[in-house]
Scaffold this motif. Structure first.
Motif, PDB file in Angstrom:
ATOM      1  N   SER A 199       0.865  -1.169   0.000  1.00 34.10           N
ATOM      2  CA  SER A 199       0.000   0.000   0.000  1.00 34.10           C
ATOM      3  C   SER A 199       0.903   1.220   0.000  1.00 34.10           C
ATOM      4  O   SER A 199       2.135   1.098  -0.004  1.00 34.10           O
ATOM      5  CB  SER A 199      -0.900   0.010   1.242  1.00 34.10           C
ATOM      6  N   THR A 200       0.319   2.404   0.028  1.00 33.46           N
ATOM      7  CA  THR A 200       1.137   3.606   0.096  1.00 33.46           C
ATOM      8  C   THR A 200       1.858   3.724   1.423  1.00 33.46           C
ATOM      9  O   THR A 200       2.763   4.547   1.583  1.00 33.46           O
ATOM     10  CB  THR A 200       0.273   4.855  -0.121  1.00 33.46           C
ATOM     11  N   GLU A 201       1.490   2.876   2.402  1.00 33.64           N
ATOM     12  CA  GLU A 201       2.168   2.870   3.699  1.00 33.64           C
ATOM     13  C   GLU A 201       3.453   2.054   3.680  1.00 33.64           C
ATOM     14  O   GLU A 201       4.253   2.119   4.615  1.00 33.64           O
ATOM     15  CB  GLU A 201       1.237   2.304   4.774  1.00 33.64           C
ATOM     16  N   GLY A 202       3.652   1.238   2.629  1.00 36.69           N
ATOM     17  CA  GLY A 202       4.855   0.434   2.552  1.00 36.69           C
ATOM     18  C   GLY A 202       4.579  -0.943   1.986  1.00 36.69           C
ATOM     19  O   GLY A 202       3.471  -1.262   1.548  1.00 36.69           O
ATOM     20  N   ILE A 203       5.614  -1.784   1.986  1.00 32.26           N
ATOM     21  CA  ILE A 203       5.497  -3.178   1.548  1.00 32.26           C
ATOM     22  C   ILE A 203       5.727  -4.061   2.765  1.00 32.26           C
ATOM     23  O   ILE A 203       6.690  -3.875   3.515  1.00 32.26           O
ATOM     24  CB  ILE A 203       6.511  -3.507   0.442  1.00 32.26           C
ATOM     25  N   PHE A 204       4.814  -5.016   2.975  1.00 32.96           N
ATOM     26  CA  PHE A 204       4.817  -5.848   4.169  1.00 32.96           C
ATOM     27  C   PHE A 204       4.895  -7.319   3.774  1.00 32.96           C
ATOM     28  O   PHE A 204       4.521  -7.689   2.663  1.00 32.96           O
ATOM     29  CB  PHE A 204       3.542  -5.599   4.989  1.00 32.96           C
ATOM     30  N   GLU A 205       5.362  -8.144   4.693  1.00 34.15           N
ATOM     31  CA  GLU A 205       5.428  -9.583   4.456  1.00 34.15           C
ATOM     32  C   GLU A 205       4.941 -10.349   5.671  1.00 34.15           C
ATOM     33  O   GLU A 205       5.024  -9.861   6.811  1.00 34.15           O
ATOM     34  CB  GLU A 205       6.858 -10.018   4.111  1.00 34.15           C
ATOM     35  N   ALA A 206       4.431 -11.558   5.400  1.00 30.83           N
ATOM     36  CA  ALA A 206       4.021 -12.466   6.465  1.00 30.83           C
ATOM     37  C   ALA A 206       4.097 -13.885   5.943  1.00 30.83           C
ATOM     38  O   ALA A 206       4.004 -14.124   4.734  1.00 30.83           O
ATOM     39  CB  ALA A 206       2.602 -12.153   6.940  1.00 30.83           C
ATOM     40  N   GLU A 207       4.279 -14.831   6.841  1.00 33.16           N
ATOM     41  CA  GLU A 207       4.172 -16.243   6.483  1.00 33.16           C
ATOM     42  C   GLU A 207       2.719 -16.676   6.651  1.00 33.16           C
ATOM     43  O   GLU A 207       1.936 -16.003   7.342  1.00 33.16           O
ATOM     44  CB  GLU A 207       5.102 -17.079   7.355  1.00 33.16           C
ATOM     45  N   PRO A 208       2.324 -17.787   6.039  1.00 31.89           N
ATOM     46  CA  PRO A 208       0.919 -18.203   6.102  1.00 31.89           C
ATOM     47  C   PRO A 208       0.343 -18.315   7.506  1.00 31.89           C
ATOM     48  O   PRO A 208      -0.843 -18.045   7.715  1.00 31.89           O
ATOM     49  CB  PRO A 208       0.929 -19.559   5.388  1.00 31.89           C
ATOM     50  N   ALA A 209       1.149 -18.712   8.490  1.00 29.59           N
ATOM     51  CA  ALA A 209       0.652 -18.883   9.857  1.00 29.59           C
ATOM     52  C   ALA A 209       0.884 -17.667  10.743  1.00 29.59           C
ATOM     53  O   ALA A 209       0.623 -17.714  11.950  1.00 29.59           O
ATOM     54  CB  ALA A 209       1.288 -20.115  10.493  1.00 29.59           C
ATOM     55  N   SER A 210       1.374 -16.574  10.178  1.00 30.40           N
ATOM     56  CA  SER A 210       1.703 -15.393  10.975  1.00 30.40           C
ATOM     57  C   SER A 210       0.453 -14.753  11.574  1.00 30.40           C
ATOM     58  O   SER A 210      -0.647 -14.858  11.026  1.00 30.40           O
ATOM     59  CB  SER A 210       2.438 -14.353  10.121  1.00 30.40           C
ATOM     60  N   SER A 211       0.651 -14.044  12.681  1.00 32.20           N
ATOM     61  CA  SER A 211      -0.450 -13.312  13.317  1.00 32.20           C
ATOM     62  C   SER A 211      -0.510 -11.868  12.841  1.00 32.20           C
ATOM     63  O   SER A 211      -1.497 -11.172  13.110  1.00 32.20           O
ATOM     64  CB  SER A 211      -0.289 -13.339  14.839  1.00 32.20           C
ATOM     65  N   SER A 212       0.519 -11.389  12.141  1.00 31.37           N
ATOM     66  CA  SER A 212       0.538 -10.023  11.640  1.00 31.37           C
ATOM     67  C   SER A 212       1.575  -9.901  10.538  1.00 31.37           C
ATOM     68  O   SER A 212       2.382 -10.816  10.317  1.00 31.37           O
ATOM     69  CB  SER A 212       0.852  -9.034  12.768  1.00 31.37           C
ATOM     70  N   PHE A 213       1.557  -8.752   9.859  1.00 31.17           N
ATOM     71  CA  PHE A 213       2.533  -8.454   8.811  1.00 31.17           C
ATOM     72  C   PHE A 213       3.684  -7.627   9.376  1.00 31.17           C
ATOM     73  O   PHE A 213       3.505  -6.862  10.326  1.00 31.17           O
ATOM     74  CB  PHE A 213       1.870  -7.677   7.669  1.00 31.17           C
ATOM     75  N   THR A 214       4.857  -7.780   8.784  1.00 28.40           N
ATOM     76  CA  THR A 214       6.031  -6.991   9.138  1.00 28.40           C
ATOM     77  C   THR A 214       6.425  -6.121   7.958  1.00 28.40           C
ATOM     78  O   THR A 214       6.479  -6.599   6.820  1.00 28.40           O
ATOM     79  CB  THR A 214       7.209  -7.905   9.509  1.00 28.40           C
TER      80      THR A 214
END
Length: 397
Positions: A318-333
């Protein structure tokens, strides 16, 4: 988005309207921001490269005119790529496809034997390429529609050909670019059905979305939903249905498959916030990763965030940035932060992310952005393809 074209325009319009109304598609208000998530401190600094969407200035083919843009993807090594239509200058009806790559700050035609073969074999079949993606097996997967007449002929006199233009079939091909071989994957066809009078009168088939799992199996989601499922990428045999609890009917945007899972955005019915649903290759829901983005259930379009999957990673942009997570993650980093990395287009108030196209081997991300003049005429819109690449791993022009 990424420059995709609709097939059987009348079919797509009517079916799309029915799907949108029945699914309660949500949108994110312009004032709503994607959450500021924790930033990893030891990531290399990213740089931004604005890749022009207009390829016509550099892509010149004798006897043909080139449209401004096409369907965009990222090759496995991180090179921006398009498949563009070339129109015969003499009649503007005949067309063929060209593969163009972005290198040294320009788009250029990459001659491919398989594409030359494709253009010859499909010249009389009215095949229009709708979407493509590279699988993790290295193959190029291309989805196209077979139409009752060239779409260029239909658009030359829409009123005249309105009743004669429809989709004859949906085709999916696996292409080995090294060996220049084209293999069609048999996929189910879904006939247009419905109680509405306009639907009853229309012949042909409806389209579908597709995505490729890491093992080469396919996810198919049709516009009416009757062929939804996981299929063999070799035989076309259906391997699994999708559990209704997965929520795929309420998705807000395109789906993307990774290693043993696929993901899509949806709206949490209780909180009204956007979440990312993660579904296994068996069709069962694995996880729902929350975000703080609020969706407006009464509006009609979804702008951000957009997601894409590769291997065991889900990317969200998004315009806030690029985030990543694994399938079992509880949130994005957050992995690419506009302020930390001193970027321009990504955090600009004048643009929003239309598509998270993909991620290359060198951790370079390709996004498709558009200016946010939602009510402006189409001609006034400005499109940007932006690549965000680590300074220590990929030189950027």
């Amino acid at each position: 988005m990424r420059g995709k074209k609709l097939t059987g325009m009348v079919v797509a319009f009517i079916v799309g309207a029915v799907v949108l109304c029945s699914c309660g598609v949500a949108s994110e208000p312009e004032s709503t921001a994607v959450p500021q998530l924790p930033v990893e401190q030891d990531k290399a600094v990213y740089v931004e490269q604005a890749v022009p969407y207009d390829v016509s200035e550099n892509v010149q083919v004798e006897g043909y005119s080139t449209e401004s843009g096409g369907i965009t993807a990222l090759t496995p090594d991180g090179t921006p790529m398009m498949l563009v239509e070339l129109y015969n200058k003499s009649d503007e009806i005949e067309y063929k496809y060209a593969k163009v790559l972005y290198n040294d700050s320009v788009w250029f035609v990459k001659e491919e034997a398989w594409l030359e073969q494709w253009n010859k074999e499909t010249a009389e079949k009215n095949y229009m390429i709708e979407d493509f993606q590279y699988g993790e097996d290295g193959y190029l997967y291309v989805k196209c529609v077979e139409e009752s007449m060239p779409h260029t002929k239909f658009w030359s006199d829409r009123e005249k050909y309105m009743d004669d233009y429809y989709t004859v079939g949906i085709h999916l091909f696996r292409i080995n670019e090294d060996e220049n071989t084209i293999t069609e994957i048999p996929i189910p066809q879904e006939r247009l059905e419905g109680e509405e009078e306009d639907l009853k009168k229309m012949p042909g088939f409806v389209g579908c979305e597709f995505s490729v799992f890491a093992d080469g199996n396919l996810l198919l989601l049709s516009y009416q939903g009757r062929v939804n499922g996981i299929y063999s990428g070799v035989t076309g045999e259906k391997l699994a249905d999708i559990d209704p609890a997965a929520g795929v009917e309420n998705r807000l945007a395109d789906v993307s498959a990774g290693d043993g899972f696929f993901a899509f955005t949806s709206a949490d019915q209780e909180s009204g916030r956007m979440q990312v649903n993660v579904v296994g290759e068996d069709g069962k829901l694995i996880n729902a990763i929350p975000t703080e983005a609020i969706v407006d259930m009464e509006d009609g379009g979804v702008y951000e965030p957009k997601i894409s999957a590769k291997e065991d990673t889900i990317m969200m942009a998004s315009t806030e940035g690029i985030f990543e997570a694994e399938p079992a993650s509880s949130s994005f980093t957050c992995v690419v932060n506009p302020e930390k990395d001193n970027l321009y287009y990504l955090p600009s108030e004048g643009y929003f992310v239309m598509d998270c196209i993909g991620k290359g081997e060198q951790e370079d991300y390709l996004l498709f952005l558009c200016n946010d003049e939602a009510d402006a005429a189409e001609a006034s819109k400005v499109f940007k393809i932006c690549r965000y690449a680590r300074k220590d791993s990929l030189p950027v022009q």
